[in-house]
Design a protein around this motif. Structure first.
Motif, PDB file in Angstrom:
ATOM      1  N   SER A 375       0.821  -1.214   0.000  1.00 59.31           N
ATOM      2  CA  SER A 375       0.000   0.000   0.000  1.00 59.31           C
ATOM      3  C   SER A 375       0.850   1.257   0.000  1.00 59.31           C
ATOM      4  CB  SER A 375      -0.934   0.019   1.214  1.00 59.31           C
ATOM      5  OG  SER A 375      -0.170  -0.001   2.419  1.00 59.31           O
ATOM      6  N   ALA A 376       2.071   1.149   0.526  1.00 59.79           N
ATOM      7  CA  ALA A 376       2.954   2.308   0.636  1.00 59.79           C
ATOM      8  C   ALA A 376       4.376   1.816   0.882  1.00 59.79           C
ATOM      9  CB  ALA A 376       2.498   3.219   1.784  1.00 59.79           C
ATOM     10  N   THR A 377       5.325   2.726   0.732  1.00 66.77           N
ATOM     11  CA  THR A 377       6.724   2.413   1.025  1.00 66.77           C
ATOM     12  C   THR A 377       7.376   3.641   1.658  1.00 66.77           C
ATOM     13  OG1 THR A 377       7.492   3.165  -1.141  1.00 66.77           O
ATOM     14  CG2 THR A 377       6.945   0.822  -0.938  1.00 66.77           C
ATOM     15  N   ALA A 378       8.543   3.437   2.241  1.00 64.78           N
ATOM     16  CA  ALA A 378       9.405   4.539   2.665  1.00 64.78           C
ATOM     17  C   ALA A 378      10.486   4.718   1.600  1.00 64.78           C
ATOM     18  CB  ALA A 378      10.035   4.247   4.022  1.00 64.78           C
ATOM     19  N   ARG A 379      10.965   5.964   1.467  1.00 64.99           N
ATOM     20  CA  ARG A 379      11.943   6.244   0.399  1.00 64.99           C
ATOM     21  C   ARG A 379      13.002   7.203   0.898  1.00 64.99           C
ATOM     22  NH1 ARG A 379       9.655   9.641  -4.443  1.00 64.99           N
ATOM     23  NH2 ARG A 379      10.018  11.309  -2.916  1.00 64.99           N
ATOM     24  N   ALA A 380      14.257   6.829   0.707  1.00 63.94           N
ATOM     25  CA  ALA A 380      15.386   7.727   0.943  1.00 63.94           C
ATOM     26  C   ALA A 380      15.979   8.100  -0.413  1.00 63.94           C
ATOM     27  CB  ALA A 380      16.444   7.056   1.812  1.00 63.94           C
ATOM     28  N   SER A 381      16.080   9.385  -0.677  1.00 59.25           N
ATOM     29  CA  SER A 381      16.614   9.833  -1.968  1.00 59.25           C
ATOM     30  C   SER A 381      17.744  10.823  -1.725  1.00 59.25           C
ATOM     31  CB  SER A 381      15.512  10.450  -2.829  1.00 59.25           C
ATOM     32  OG  SER A 381      14.783  11.445  -2.129  1.00 59.25           O
ATOM     33  N   PHE A 382      18.810  10.685  -2.506  1.00 62.22           N
ATOM     34  CA  PHE A 382      20.064  11.386  -2.253  1.00 62.22           C
ATOM     35  C   PHE A 382      20.342  12.440  -3.324  1.00 62.22           C
ATOM     36  CE2 PHE A 382      20.662   6.715  -1.440  1.00 62.22           C
ATOM     37  CZ  PHE A 382      20.260   6.771  -0.108  1.00 62.22           C
ATOM     38  N   TYR A 383      21.179  13.412  -2.928  1.00 63.05           N
ATOM     39  CA  TYR A 383      21.588  14.435  -3.894  1.00 63.05           C
ATOM     40  C   TYR A 383      23.010  14.886  -3.569  1.00 63.05           C
ATOM     41  CZ  TYR A 383      20.389  17.691  -7.660  1.00 63.05           C
ATOM     42  OH  TYR A 383      20.323  18.358  -8.861  1.00 63.05           O
ATOM     43  N   VAL A 384      23.425  15.978  -4.178  1.00 66.02           N
ATOM     44  CA  VAL A 384      24.818  16.410  -4.099  1.00 66.02           C
ATOM     45  C   VAL A 384      25.262  16.688  -2.670  1.00 66.02           C
ATOM     46  CG1 VAL A 384      24.867  17.348  -6.435  1.00 66.02           C
ATOM     47  CG2 VAL A 384      24.134  18.816  -4.552  1.00 66.02           C
ATOM     48  N   TYR A 385      24.325  17.078  -1.807  1.00 65.63           N
ATOM     49  CA  TYR A 385      24.687  17.476  -0.445  1.00 65.63           C
ATOM     50  C   TYR A 385      24.665  16.311   0.544  1.00 65.63           C
ATOM     51  CZ  TYR A 385      19.686  18.241  -1.317  1.00 65.63           C
ATOM     52  OH  TYR A 385      18.386  18.124  -1.769  1.00 65.63           O
ATOM     53  N   ASN A 386      24.371  15.121   0.078  1.00 63.17           N
ATOM     54  CA  ASN A 386      24.338  13.963   0.974  1.00 63.17           C
ATOM     55  C   ASN A 386      25.685  13.236   0.980  1.00 63.17           C
ATOM     56  OD1 ASN A 386      21.034  13.662  -0.074  1.00 63.17           O
ATOM     57  ND2 ASN A 386      21.596  13.933   2.085  1.00 63.17           N
ATOM     58  N   SER A 387      25.902  12.462   2.058  1.00 56.53           N
ATOM     59  CA  SER A 387      27.171  11.767   2.256  1.00 56.53           C
ATOM     60  C   SER A 387      26.908  10.397   2.872  1.00 56.53           C
ATOM     61  CB  SER A 387      28.073  12.586   3.181  1.00 56.53           C
ATOM     62  OG  SER A 387      27.489  12.674   4.476  1.00 56.53           O
ATOM     63  N   GLU A 388      27.964   9.603   2.974  1.00 62.64           N
ATOM     64  CA  GLU A 388      27.851   8.306   3.626  1.00 62.64           C
ATOM     65  C   GLU A 388      27.457   8.463   5.091  1.00 62.64           C
ATOM     66  OE1 GLU A 388      31.480   6.211   2.981  1.00 62.64           O
ATOM     67  OE2 GLU A 388      30.985   5.691   0.896  1.00 62.64           O
ATOM     68  N   GLU A 389      27.875   9.564   5.712  1.00 59.69           N
ATOM     69  CA  GLU A 389      27.502   9.816   7.109  1.00 59.69           C
ATOM     70  C   GLU A 389      25.984   9.955   7.252  1.00 59.69           C
ATOM     71  OE1 GLU A 389      30.002  11.182   5.543  1.00 59.69           O
ATOM     72  OE2 GLU A 389      31.775  10.696   6.764  1.00 59.69           O
ATOM     73  N   ASP A 390      25.332  10.560   6.244  1.00 57.68           N
ATOM     74  CA  ASP A 390      23.874  10.669   6.273  1.00 57.68           C
ATOM     75  C   ASP A 390      23.229   9.284   6.252  1.00 57.68           C
ATOM     76  OD1 ASP A 390      24.047  13.431   6.259  1.00 57.68           O
ATOM     77  OD2 ASP A 390      23.791  13.600   4.088  1.00 57.68           O
ATOM     78  N   ILE A 391      23.798   8.396   5.454  1.00 60.37           N
ATOM     79  CA  ILE A 391      23.254   7.038   5.377  1.00 60.37           C
ATOM     80  C   ILE A 391      23.500   6.293   6.688  1.00 60.37           C
ATOM     81  CG2 ILE A 391      23.485   4.822   4.190  1.00 60.37           C
ATOM     82  CD1 ILE A 391      24.159   6.593   1.653  1.00 60.37           C
ATOM     83  N   ASP A 392      24.656   6.534   7.283  1.00 62.82           N
ATOM     84  CA  ASP A 392      24.913   5.938   8.594  1.00 62.82           C
ATOM     85  C   ASP A 392      23.874   6.401   9.609  1.00 62.82           C
ATOM     86  OD1 ASP A 392      27.138   4.638   7.582  1.00 62.82           O
ATOM     87  OD2 ASP A 392      28.550   6.180   8.271  1.00 62.82           O
TER      88      ASP A 392
END
Length: 409
Positions: A375-392
């Motif tokens: 019925s729905a999902t969660a979504r993480a979307s990245f751009y130039v200002y994102n880093s591996e630390e954000d994913i951590d």
């Protein structure tokens, strides 16, 4: 990886949310704006604000130069032949509707076919549904492979000599799938159909060359590529745009108005009724300068690396399902997922409590949700200002969510 100092150009990111430094992972919905774009908008409104094309005074001339200069910048950005092929519109939705209401209205007849896919955004479904209903045409869907990609064999099997329009997104806003648009365009043309491309998720992240793609129409939005909201672009081949009637009348688009008949300006202005989106175009031009200074190839590489890192880190979480291509090289910087027994809205709420912004819901892609059997999902979307630390931080936030929901997944 792109230099981490790029983040410093985005003032909105220098804040805390719920007591934590903001991690913004919702750029597929809208991107944040660098100081260069904010300053360009401020400068326009502070020094050059005027209507365009109509006045002979200094401010009017400055505004016109900025507006038409932005059009040339867009032309170069997408490698169009001429600025006559670059129409400023409110966004991708308006652009796609314009193609359906103008080109589609004139060229689709009863029994003709319109081909799209199950992964399309609602903005690339509903205009074609409405056109098919009005004309008695047949709306056909290309089925997806198990991993959410498109098979060219299925594309060939779906497009026929009865097909008049093929309209497909370049990059899926849910699956991250990067579709083979150039090859699909060739198949469409072999069958006498025109190719419409929803480029909303592609233009911010990939180098676009509409002449190389050979597509007939290409639509994208400024707000997803570091530009302002309310500005977008419809590219169309000149020979097609010249045949099409405008769908919005008045103001800028007229040439001569009589009591019972009127004529239109030449391209591109005949599709830009009323006072155009002047400040938006100025901001979009500044956004293009910003992205080109970084380099679209570098942006694409950066996002592939982030997607690969995110998929690797998130795959260690028990009960977490990632949708779309398993190969990070086949997807843009989007990772859509679900966690067993936890509604995506609940998951996104817990992440927000930790300063992490992700999207949750059907992402304006309900037919795709049905295809995914969710019925729905969660979504993480990245751009130039994102880093591996954000994913951590995201992975740590998901671990916090596990505790919050008593280890139900």
């Amino acid at each position: 990886m792109i230099n981490k100092d790029i983040r410093s150009y985005f003032p909105i990111l220098n804040q805390e949310v719920n007591g934590y430094p903001l991690v913004y992972l919702d750029s597929a919905a809208t991107s944040q704006k660098p100081v260069q774009v904010i300053e360009a908008l401020r400068k326009y409104y502070e020094f050059d604000n005027s209507n365009v094309h109509r006045g002979v005074h200094t401010l009017g001339n400055r505004a016109t130069e900025s507006y038409e200069g932005a059009r040339e910048k867009v032309r170069n950005f997408i490698s169009a032949k001429s600025t006559q092929e670059v129409i400023f519109m409110r966004g991708t939705t308006t652009a796609l509707n314009t193609v359906a209401q103008s080109y589609g209205e004139a060229n689709v007849q009863e029994g003709d076919e319109i081909v799209i896919t199950y992964m399309e955004h609602h903005s690339n479904i509903i205009p074609w549904q409405q056109l098919a209903k009005e004309k008695g045409a047949i709306l056909k869907y290309v089925d997806l492979e198990e991993d959410g990609t498109l098979s060219l064999e299925k594309v060939r099997a779906t497009i026929t000599q009865r097909t008049k329009i093929v309209s497909i997104m370049y990059v899926s806003n849910v699956l991250g799938t990067m579709n083979p648009i150039k090859e699909i365009t060739q198949i469409a043309h072999e069958n006498g159909a025109v190719m419409v491309v929803d480029g909303a998720q592609a233009a911010p992240h990939l180098r676009i060359d509409v002449q190389d793609l050979d597509c007939d129409f290409f639509a994208f939005s400024g707000h997803k590529m570091c530009g302002p909201t309310g500005i977008g672009v419809l590219y169309g081949k000149k020979e097609l745009l010249e045949q099409m009637e405008p769908v919005e009348f008045g103001g800028e688009m007229i040439d001569f108005v009589g009591l019972y008949d009127s004529t239109w300006k030449e391209l591109p202005w005949k599709f830009e009724g009323g006072t155009p989106i002047i400040a938006g175009a100025v901001g979009l031009a500044a956004a293009i300068d910003f992205l080109e200074e970084i380099g679209l190839d570098e942006i694409e590489k950066h996002e592939h690396e982030l997607a690969a890192y995110a998929m690797d880190r998130m795959s260690t979480i028990n009960g977490l399902t990632i949708y779309g291509p398993k190969d990070p090289g086949k997807r843009a910087g989007i990772v859509t997922f679900n966690v067993n027994d936890v509604h995506p809205h609940d998951l996104a709420t817990v992440l927000d409590m930790n300063g992490i912004a992700v999207r949750a819901g059907h992402h304006c892609a309900q037919p795709l949700m049905k295809w995914l059997q969710v019925s729905a999902t969660a979504r993480a979307s990245f751009y130039v200002y994102n880093s591996e630390e954000d994913i951590d931080r995201l992975v740590a936030g998901l671990s916090t969510a596990k505790e919050y929901f008593n280890d139900v997944f």
